[in-house]
Design a protein around this motif. Structure first.
Motif, PDB file in Angstrom:
ATOM      1  N   ALA A  26       0.841  -1.198   0.000  1.00 16.59           N
ATOM      2  CA  ALA A  26       0.000   0.000   0.000  1.00 16.59           C
ATOM      3  C   ALA A  26       0.875   1.245   0.000  1.00 16.59           C
ATOM      4  CB  ALA A  26      -0.910  -0.007   1.224  1.00 16.59           C
ATOM      5  N   ILE A  27       0.285   2.361  -0.426  1.00 21.89           N
ATOM      6  CA  ILE A  27       1.047   3.622  -0.463  1.00 21.89           C
ATOM      7  C   ILE A  27       1.037   4.344   0.875  1.00 21.89           C
ATOM      8  CG2 ILE A  27       0.826   3.943  -2.949  1.00 21.89           C
ATOM      9  CD1 ILE A  27      -1.482   5.891  -2.391  1.00 21.89           C
ATOM     10  N   ASP A  28       0.027   4.054   1.711  1.00 22.32           N
ATOM     11  CA  ASP A  28      -0.042   4.667   3.038  1.00 22.32           C
ATOM     12  C   ASP A  28      -1.004   3.861   3.901  1.00 22.32           C
ATOM     13  OD1 ASP A  28      -2.662   5.472   2.306  1.00 22.32           O
ATOM     14  OD2 ASP A  28      -2.013   7.501   1.794  1.00 22.32           O
ATOM     15  N   GLU A  29      -1.170   4.293   5.146  1.00 16.41           N
ATOM     16  CA  GLU A  29      -2.013   3.568   6.093  1.00 16.41           C
ATOM     17  C   GLU A  29      -3.460   3.485   5.626  1.00 16.41           C
ATOM     18  OE1 GLU A  29      -3.520   4.368  10.581  1.00 16.41           O
ATOM     19  OE2 GLU A  29      -1.347   4.428  10.294  1.00 16.41           O
ATOM     20  N   ASP A  30      -4.009   4.562   5.093  1.00 15.56           N
ATOM     21  CA  ASP A  30      -5.401   4.552   4.618  1.00 15.56           C
ATOM     22  C   ASP A  30      -5.590   3.536   3.497  1.00 15.56           C
ATOM     23  OD1 ASP A  30      -6.201   6.492   6.444  1.00 15.56           O
ATOM     24  OD2 ASP A  30      -5.843   8.145   5.041  1.00 15.56           O
ATOM     25  N   ASP A  31      -4.623   3.468   2.590  1.00 20.04           N
ATOM     26  CA  ASP A  31      -4.682   2.514   1.480  1.00 20.04           C
ATOM     27  C   ASP A  31      -4.611   1.087   2.011  1.00 20.04           C
ATOM     28  OD1 ASP A  31      -4.702   1.625  -1.233  1.00 20.04           O
ATOM     29  OD2 ASP A  31      -2.503   1.557  -1.243  1.00 20.04           O
ATOM     30  N   CYS A  73      -2.525  -1.386  11.680  1.00 21.60           N
ATOM     31  CA  CYS A  73      -1.584  -1.266  10.578  1.00 21.60           C
ATOM     32  C   CYS A  73      -0.153  -1.205  11.114  1.00 21.60           C
ATOM     33  CB  CYS A  73      -1.911   0.014   9.806  1.00 21.60           C
ATOM     34  SG  CYS A  73      -1.179   0.094   8.199  1.00 21.60           S
ATOM     35  N   GLU A 112       3.677  -0.435   9.479  1.00 19.04           N
ATOM     36  CA  GLU A 112       4.467  -0.076   8.303  1.00 19.04           C
ATOM     37  C   GLU A 112       5.832  -0.726   8.385  1.00 19.04           C
ATOM     38  OE1 GLU A 112       6.227   3.837   5.972  1.00 19.04           O
ATOM     39  OE2 GLU A 112       4.816   4.091   7.619  1.00 19.04           O
ATOM     40  N   ASP A 118      11.101  -0.416   3.630  1.00 15.51           N
ATOM     41  CA  ASP A 118      11.152  -0.725   2.204  1.00 15.51           C
ATOM     42  C   ASP A 118      12.195  -1.808   1.959  1.00 15.51           C
ATOM     43  OD1 ASP A 118       9.242   1.154   1.612  1.00 15.51           O
ATOM     44  OD2 ASP A 118      10.677   2.732   1.141  1.00 15.51           O
TER      45      ASP A 118
END
Length: 101
Positions: free
Chosen positions: A28-33, A55, A57, A60
């Motif tokens: 995902a690109i961010d937490e919401d995604d 979530c 993170e 990378d």
């Protein structure tokens, strides 16, 4: 993404429900995604979603041996045995015991 699910307990259980904690990887690109993807995946998973999503993170880079997939830190005054008995080893888990524990 960590999520909590409820299932009907098997007939061999003395409890009504089995709760499952799942950890699933979503790119995902961010937490919401990530949460949106988890909610989408929840529609096809067998079980009752409690609506709890946590979530995490990750760094990378490619996944490999020893790569941390999840971490949760909780402040507590409990001893290690008390902490495990209260939060992770209540006696109702369906898990294998480690021979090295």
């Amino acid at each position: 993404m960590r999520s909590i699910w409820r299932h009907v307990a098997p007939a061999s259980s003395q409890k009504n429900y089995t709760y499952e904690e799942r950890i699933v990887l979503f790119l995902a690109i961010d937490e919401d995604d990530a949460i949106a993807k988890a909610e989408g995946e929840a529609k096809s998973y067998d079980g009752e979603c409690t609506g709890y999503f946590m979530c995490y993170e990750m760094d990378d880079g490619p996944l490999g041996t020893g790569h941390e997939l999840f971490s949760l830190m909780r402040d507590s005054d409990l001893s290690p045995d008390e902490y495990l008995n209260n939060f992770h080893d209540t006696g109702n888990e369906r898990a294998r015991d480690s021979e090295n524990a």
